[in-house]
Design a protein around this motif. Structure first.
Motif, PDB file in Angstrom:
ATOM      1  N   ASP A  19       0.683  -1.284  -0.004  1.00 21.34           N
ATOM      2  CA  ASP A  19      -0.110  -0.021  -0.079  1.00 21.34           C
ATOM      3  C   ASP A  19       0.717   1.068   0.124  1.00 21.34           C
ATOM      4  O   ASP A  19       0.243   2.433  -0.206  1.00 21.34           O
ATOM      5  CB  ASP A  19      -0.900  -0.023   1.431  1.00 21.34           C
ATOM      6  CG  ASP A  19      -1.926  -1.129   1.284  1.00 21.34           C
ATOM      7  OD1 ASP A  19      -2.526  -1.585   0.143  1.00 21.34           O
ATOM      8  OD2 ASP A  19      -2.099  -1.625   2.393  1.00 21.34           O
ATOM      9  N   GLU A  68     -10.545   1.361   2.692  1.00 17.13           N
ATOM     10  CA  GLU A  68     -10.550   0.759   1.282  1.00 17.13           C
ATOM     11  C   GLU A  68     -12.042   0.743   1.063  1.00 17.13           C
ATOM     12  O   GLU A  68     -12.938   0.470   1.698  1.00 17.13           O
ATOM     13  CB  GLU A  68     -10.204  -0.810   1.572  1.00 17.13           C
ATOM     14  CG  GLU A  68      -9.085  -1.130   0.325  1.00 17.13           C
ATOM     15  CD  GLU A  68      -8.844  -2.609   0.813  1.00 17.13           C
ATOM     16  OE1 GLU A  68      -9.665  -3.478   0.500  1.00 17.13           O
ATOM     17  OE2 GLU A  68      -7.712  -2.645   0.821  1.00 17.13           O
ATOM     18  N   VAL A  73      -7.570   1.855  -2.090  1.00 17.51           N
ATOM     19  CA  VAL A  73      -7.210   2.521  -0.800  1.00 17.51           C
ATOM     20  C   VAL A  73      -7.704   4.110  -1.074  1.00 17.51           C
ATOM     21  O   VAL A  73      -7.241   4.595  -2.058  1.00 17.51           O
ATOM     22  CB  VAL A  73      -5.684   2.546  -0.599  1.00 17.51           C
ATOM     23  CG1 VAL A  73      -5.396   3.550   0.528  1.00 17.51           C
ATOM     24  CG2 VAL A  73      -5.484   1.145   0.052  1.00 17.51           C
TER      25      VAL A  73
END
Length: 176
Positions: A19, A68, A73
């Motif tokens: 991420d 999310e 994200v």
């Protein structure tokens, strides 16, 4: 956009290494966009952008949470334990909340709420007495958002840095 629906669908979880790039760009985009609208005099230089994009280092010192939606994200916040490297909490046994941001496409949808709920719940799990945070002077709307959640302005926590003045806010937890 039905904001209630967005908030209900949001999954908040800890950030993972994969991420990092998305979270870093989300932070840069959100901060540049929001401050450009509200505080046009604020300019983010290359060094500050590098700091925002360095999510891997932040994850070593703090719990980084992401929101999310549909596998994407779209929000983030970091929470530092008391005494963690980089923490700016001024109270003993207080967590430090930093880097709350939502994707520009989701500004104003209430997505900050589940992120803050999760961060506050994590702080309570840690057994801290309070959560401290800073808001750039002049960002009154941001300060009001935190005050609606129960944070109070605490000038003793202010930071007068060479390039910015940050106002301190604190949320104290009641002990049972």
């Amino acid at each position: 956009m039905d904001t209630r629906h967005v908030v209900e669908r949001a999954l908040v979880r800890e950030a993972r290494p994969e991420d990092d790039a998305v979270v870093g760009e989300l932070l840069v985009d959100a901060f540049l966009t929001q401050y450009a609208k509200k505080l046009p005099e604020v300019v983010y230089g290359d060094e500050r952008k590098r700091e925002l994009r360095d999510v891997a280092s932040r994850r070593k010192a703090a719990t980084v949470l992401v929101a999310e939606l549909d596998g994407q994200v779209v929000g983030t916040v970091a929470l530092f334990k008391p005494g963690a490297p980089g923490s700016e909490a001024w109270l003993p046994n207080a967590a430090d909340l930093r880097g709350l941001a939502t994707a520009v496409s989701h500004h104003g949808t209430g997505l900050a709420q589940p992120l803050l709920d999760a961060a506050e719940a994590r702080a309570r799990e840690w057994g801290v007495d309070a959560v401290c945070l800073h808001v750039r002077r002049g960002a009154e709307g941001v300060g009001r958002m935190y005050q609606r959640r129960g944070f109070v302005r605490e000038p003793v926590g202010d930071l007068d840095l060479p390039t910015v003045f940050l106002e301190g806010y604190v949320l104290r937890f009641k002990k049972d």
